[in-house]
Design a protein around this motif. Structure first.
Motif, PDB file in Angstrom:
ATOM      1  N   SER A   1      -5.812  -6.920  -4.170  1.00  0.00           N
ATOM      2  CA  SER A   1      -5.428  -5.884  -3.210  1.00  0.00           C
ATOM      3  C   SER A   1      -5.101  -4.580  -3.930  1.00  0.00           C
ATOM      4  O   SER A   1      -5.343  -3.488  -3.412  1.00  0.00           O
TER       5      SER A   1
ATOM      6  N   ALA B   1       1.137  -3.737  -6.251  1.00  0.00           N
ATOM      7  CA  ALA B   1       1.121  -4.551  -5.029  1.00  0.00           C
ATOM      8  C   ALA B   1       1.715  -5.930  -5.279  1.00  0.00           C
ATOM      9  O   ALA B   1       2.240  -6.572  -4.357  1.00  0.00           O
TER      10      ALA B   1
ATOM     11  N   THR C   1      -3.464  -3.145   2.560  1.00  0.00           N
ATOM     12  CA  THR C   1      -2.992  -2.413   1.381  1.00  0.00           C
ATOM     13  C   THR C   1      -3.761  -1.108   1.211  1.00  0.00           C
ATOM     14  O   THR C   1      -3.176  -0.064   0.885  1.00  0.00           O
ATOM     15  N   LEU C   2      -5.050  -1.162   1.453  1.00  0.00           N
ATOM     16  CA  LEU C   2      -5.898   0.028   1.330  1.00  0.00           C
ATOM     17  C   LEU C   2      -5.477   1.102   2.334  1.00  0.00           C
ATOM     18  O   LEU C   2      -5.352   2.281   1.983  1.00  0.00           O
TER      19      LEU C   2
ATOM     20  N   GLY D   1       0.812  -1.225   0.000  1.00  0.00           N
ATOM     21  CA  GLY D   1       0.000   0.000   0.000  1.00  0.00           C
ATOM     22  C   GLY D   1       0.834   1.258   0.000  1.00  0.00           C
ATOM     23  O   GLY D   1       0.553   2.202  -0.745  1.00  0.00           O
TER      24      GLY D   1
ATOM     25  N   ALA E   1      -2.051   2.549   1.335  1.00  0.00           N
ATOM     26  CA  ALA E   1      -2.153   3.394   0.138  1.00  0.00           C
ATOM     27  C   ALA E   1      -2.789   4.742   0.461  1.00  0.00           C
ATOM     28  O   ALA E   1      -2.336   5.780  -0.028  1.00  0.00           O
TER      29      ALA E   1
ATOM     30  N   ALA F   1      -6.601  -0.287  -3.566  1.00  0.00           N
ATOM     31  CA  ALA F   1      -5.471   0.570  -3.180  1.00  0.00           C
ATOM     32  C   ALA F   1      -5.172   1.580  -4.287  1.00  0.00           C
ATOM     33  O   ALA F   1      -4.962   2.772  -4.020  1.00  0.00           O
TER      34      ALA F   1
END
Length: 256
Positions: free
Chosen positions: A51, A25, A214-215, A15, A218, A55
């Motif tokens: 993912s 990713a 990851t979100l 992220g 990011a 992101a």
């Protein structure tokens, strides 16, 4: 517990790379799941791509909100990237050699060093001097190159986008990253769907934890990137890419 720790570290690392530098990713999550948790490579790539979707989308939204996204030329490039990714995949399928398998890892490191030693200091005003036709033609040609490389070696998309957007198209760093993640949101969605259709649904726990981590990574890194001074952003981006690249090289050399 070990599984959760790896999922979170992989997701946060991916992220941060996505929001800060437009890094795919797949360059972080896939190697970590495969190396430390013995995931099937196809399943690991599917989780990484899934993912990548949210992101990249949240990063693109953040960059667009700060007017650091070229949607028009991004869409033009997206079309040629998608077409030539399929063409590159076809060529790869009939090519016996598996050369350049570590391209993504070394590219990450070299690109990181490049941003540290030679920052991208192009301004939006300089890029605005180009005509719309010139930008469109360059976007198509660059998209063809990026798409073919992605399809042929199966990696390097985010890094190739960032390199070409800054070095060839002359984008300033923030707009380059914003446009890169905008394109990646679509390419990652296409890849994730095809992976799940062809290979089945991946491990649900790994999928959910990686997507959330990851979100978060990011979103936070994209907010920082859009508020940071360009020179500082170059340095931080360079350090993040270099560290990730070296970490992946160590993993490949000593753990795989």
């Amino acid at each position: 517990m070990l599984n959760f720790i790896v999922y979170i570290i992989a997701g946060l690392g991916a992220g941060i790379g996505t929001g800060l530098a437009g890094l795919s990713a797949a360059a972080v999550i896939s190697p970590m799941l495969i190396t430390f948790l013995n995931f099937n490579a196809y399943e690991a790539v599917g989780i990484a791509l899934a993912s990548d979707v949210l992101a990249s989308a949240i990063s693109a939204y953040t960059y667009a909100k700060h007017k650091n996204l070229d949607i028009k030329n991004g869409l033009i490039m997206l079309c040629s990237v998608l077409v030539f990714t399929m063409f590159g995949s076809y060529i790869a399928s009939i090519t016996p050699s598996t050369m350049m398998g570590s391209f993504s890892v070394f590219m990450t490191t070299l690109l990181g060093i490049k941003f540290i030693l030679k920052p991208v200091m192009t301004t939006k005003e300089q890029n605005a001097q180009k005509s719309a036709k010139q930008k469109a033609i360059q976007s198509v040609l660059c998209g063809m190159i990026i798409g073919f490389i992605c399809g042929f070696i199966g990696a390097g998309g985010g890094m190739m986008l960032l390199l070409i957007l800054t070095s060839v198209l002359g984008y300033e760093l923030k707009t380059a990253v914003g446009t890169s993640v905008f394109i990646m949101a679509f390419t990652a969605f296409t890849g994730a769907v095809s992976h799940m259709v062809l290979g089945g649904f991946p491990d649900i726990t790994a999928l959910i934890v990686c997507i959330i981590a990851t979100l978060i990574g990011a979103r936070v890194s994209a907010l920082f990137a859009n508020k940071a001074d360009t020179k500082i952003l170059n340095r931080v981006t360079g350090i993040v890419l270099t560290v990730l690249g070296i970490a992946m090289i160590i993993v490949k050399l000593f753990f795989s």
